[in-house]
Structures are given as structure tokens and as C-alpha cells.
Scaffold this active site. Structure first.
Site, PDB file in Angstrom:
ATOM      1  N   ASP A 168     -11.130   2.868   4.542  1.00  0.00           N
ATOM      2  CA  ASP A 168     -11.541   1.236   4.298  1.00  0.00           C
ATOM      3  C   ASP A 168     -13.279   1.305   4.209  1.00  0.00           C
ATOM      4  OD1 ASP A 168      -9.998  -0.750   3.537  1.00  0.00           O
ATOM      5  OD2 ASP A 168      -9.649  -1.326   5.582  1.00  0.00           O
ATOM      6  N   GLN A 220      -5.111  -1.663   9.554  1.00  0.00           N
ATOM      7  CA  GLN A 220      -4.823  -2.695   8.732  1.00  0.00           C
ATOM      8  C   GLN A 220      -5.423  -4.076   9.661  1.00  0.00           C
ATOM      9  OE1 GLN A 220      -3.622  -3.356   5.855  1.00  0.00           O
ATOM     10  NE2 GLN A 220      -4.012  -5.284   5.958  1.00  0.00           N
ATOM     11  N   LYS A 278       0.767  -1.230   0.148  1.00  0.00           N
ATOM     12  CA  LYS A 278      -0.032   0.037   0.099  1.00  0.00           C
ATOM     13  C   LYS A 278       0.849   1.289   0.063  1.00  0.00           C
ATOM     14  CE  LYS A 278      -3.902  -2.496   2.131  1.00  0.00           C
ATOM     15  NZ  LYS A 278      -4.685  -2.759   3.425  1.00  0.00           N
TER      16      LYS A 278
END
Ligand code: NAP
Length: 290
Positions: free
Chosen positions: A121, A98, A54
Site C-alpha cells: 500500500d 485494510q 482484491k
């Protein structure tokens, strides 16, 4: 006839080029460089690799990125306080936690602490609620990637039938809502679904998000269906090596489907390109509301 491959790597590359253009234009207009802050907690090897990828992708398109590496035994309060600090910083546009988190942490509370406009997200209840209402703001990255892959080979999906196997918020449940917003008739299946084979073999679009290597064999698939394989499963091989396998038995599926995504090189790259898209969107949202 053999199915055609849906090349997620190639599509993600195009999306990244578009995002790089948007970053440049946004910087020219506002003087602001979009920035993403990632919380990486503990030492979960796959998570470390995902975060590295990422970060690399951010650099490629001109997004500033920072990784906050926190120890495995970090407290819930320390995580929440870090997020609260990032929420109010004007130079932070996107925050990504994460997943999965160590068991002692309350994932739900952590996700709910994110500022909804920085939740790249798309897992904050506000963003999931908007998705469910058909008025999405920041859409979860993997489902958005699945939709883009489907649309790259099937221009008009209105009225099609889809079976999504797996009901996690991260993937299946959100994708079912997203496809519904595009007028697809969706069945959301899970481990308690009866007659799964019969149900899935009637679908125009079949998405597998299960976490079980090669679970979906040819007889789960309708002739000519579009198959999206979300699964990423590391399988140990003889001799101490390992490889990645999807949730779909690719060899069998390719003889039945019209289009199919590979693993790796299908959904994975699209997840990352949508993280970049969401980070730019988050920066735009914050600059228009300030
Ligand atoms: P998850 O939270 O473990 O959810 C798995 C889902 O599969 C659950 O809803 C479960 O049903 C269902 N399931 C399990 N066994 C089943 C069976 N025998 N028949 C039907 N349904 C079954 O997993 P996830 O986070 O959604 O991830 C799924 C897979 O996608 C994993 O391999 C993960 O690594 C991969 N993934 C890939 C990306 C990417 O970017 N490519 C992103 C995220 C995840 P119940 O709800 O009834 O337990």
C-alpha cells in the site's frame, strides 16, 4: 461541450492483463508465484467488500492471496506479531492492512511494522519518504491510479497546474508528491483552505479526495480541466435503498471539464490494479535482494 469519460474500469482491465503477463514471466523465471497477505480486522462492511474484490483480482492475474480475518477486539500485540511473522516468511511478498482499523489499534505503529519491501500500500514511512524524495519504490495505490488516469488523457503533464483537495496520506498528500515528481505545479487544499472555489477553478487538473458527496460543483472547475473524482460516498435514498456518489457533482462537472472520471468505475478499479502491480513489484524486489 460535454466532457469525455475517463473509463477507469477499462484502463484497470488493461493493467490487469499486463500484470497477469508479468506474473507468468516471473513464475517462469524464478519458480515463484507472487503472494499477497491481507489483514482484515473487525466487521466493517465496506472493508469486507474491498477485500473480497482484491482477492478476486489476485485470482484473476495469478497472484496467490490469503486473507487473515481478525476479530474486532484483537490486541495491538497480536496484530504486530502476525505482521512480524509475515515479514520474515519468504513465501509472503506483499502485506496489506485494510484500513480503517478499529480505534483501539495504533495504525501508525502497525504500518511502521510492515517490512518496507512488502508494504504494497506504500504507506510505510520508508516508502512515503522515497516518494517525497522523488525516488519512489512502492507507491500508494490510489494516487498511482489517479496519475495513470490523468496520463491516459493528457500525455504531457509537465508544467500543468493541479489542485488536489484532501490531504490524507492515503490519497491527497501522496498524490501531491507524485504529481510534483512529474513536474506538475501542485496546490494541496484541505478543510482550512480559504477561497477554495477560486483556487480550484484555475487548475488544469482537479482531484477531489474529500469524502463529501457532490461537494465539487461546476463553479469549482476550470473550463476544459481534467477532473479526477476519488470520493466514494454511500448515500441513502428514499425507500431504504442507497447509491454511491463521488465528491464531484458529475452532471455539473461534465458540462465544464474536458475529461472526468465516473463513480463508480473511475479511480476505484485503478486502486485494485495498482495493488496487483505493487505485489508483483514487491516479489521482484525480494527475489533480487535474496
Ligand atoms: P480523509 O482521510 O477523511 O481525508 C479527507 C480530506 O478532505 C482531509 O484532508 C480534509 O481536510 C479534506 N476535507 C474535508 N472537508 C473538506 C472541505 N469542506 N473542503 C476542503 N477539504 C476538505 O479521506 P481519504 O481517506 O483521503 O478519502 C477521501 C475520499 O476518497 C473518501 O470518499 C474515500 O472513500 C475515497 N477513497 C477512494 C479510494 C478509491 O480507491 N477510489 C481510495 C481511498 C479513498 P483536513 O485534513 O483539513 O481535515
Amino acid at each position: 461541450m460535454m466532457a469525455q469519460l475517463i473509463d477507469g474500469k477499462a484502463l484497470a482491465f488493461l493493467k490487469k492483463q499486463e500484470t497477469a503477463e508479468q506474473v507468468k514471466a516471473f513464475l517462469n523465471q524464478t519458480g515463484i508465484q507472487p503472494s499477497l497477505h491481507v489483514l482484515l480486522i473487525g466487521d466493517h462492511p465496506p472493508s469486507r467488500i474491498y477485500v473480497q474484490n482484491k482477492k478476486k483480482a489476485c485470482e484473476l492475474v495469478g497472484i496467490h492471496s490469503v486473507v487473515h480475518q481478525l476479530p474486532f477486539d484483537v490486541t495491538q500485540d497480536d496484530v504486530l506479531n502476525l505482521i512480524r511473522g509475515l515479514n520474515v516468511r519468504q513465501d509472503v511478498h506483499g502485506i496489506l492492512v485494510q484500513l480503517p482499523l478499529p480505534q483501539h489499534l495504533n495504525t501508525q505503529e502497525i504500518l511502521e511494522t510492515l517490512h518496507p519491501k512488502k508494504d504494497v500500500d506504500g504507506l510505510h514511512p520508508y516508502n512515503l519518504g522515497r516518494l517525497l524524495m522523488g525516488k519512489p519504490l512502492l507507491v500508494p495505490c490510489t494516487p498511482q491510479g489517479c496519475l495513470q488516469l490523468i496520463q491516459s488523457v493528457e500525455k504531457n503533464i509537465q508544467g500543468k497546474t493541479a489542485v488536489v483537495i484532501g490531504r490524507s496520506l492515503l490519497v491527497g498528500r501522496s498524490l501531491a508528491a507524485l504529481l510534483t515528481n512529474y513536474d506538475v505545479t501542485v496546490t494541496l487544499a484541505h478543510s482550512k483552505t480559504k477561497d477554495l472555489k477560486e483556487i480550484s477553478s484555475k487548475a488544469d487538473i482537479l482531484v477531489a479526495a474529500i469524502g463529501s458527496p457532490e461537494f465539487i460543483t461546476g463553479d469549482y472547475i476550470k473550463n476544459g480541466a481534467v477532473v479526477i473524482d476519488v470520493g466514494i460516498n454511500r448515500v441513502e435514498l428514499e425507500g431504504g435503498t442507497s447509491c454511491l456518489k463521488g465528491d464531484v457533482n458529475f452532471k455539473e462537472a461534465a458540462t465544464v471539464a474536458s475529461f472526468i472520471t465516473p463513480v463508480p468505475g473511475g479511480v476505484g478499479p485503478m486502486t485494485i490494479s495498482n495493488l496487483l502491480i505493487n505485489t508483483v513489484k514487491a516479489a521482484q524486489l525480494q527475489s533480487s535482494s535474496s
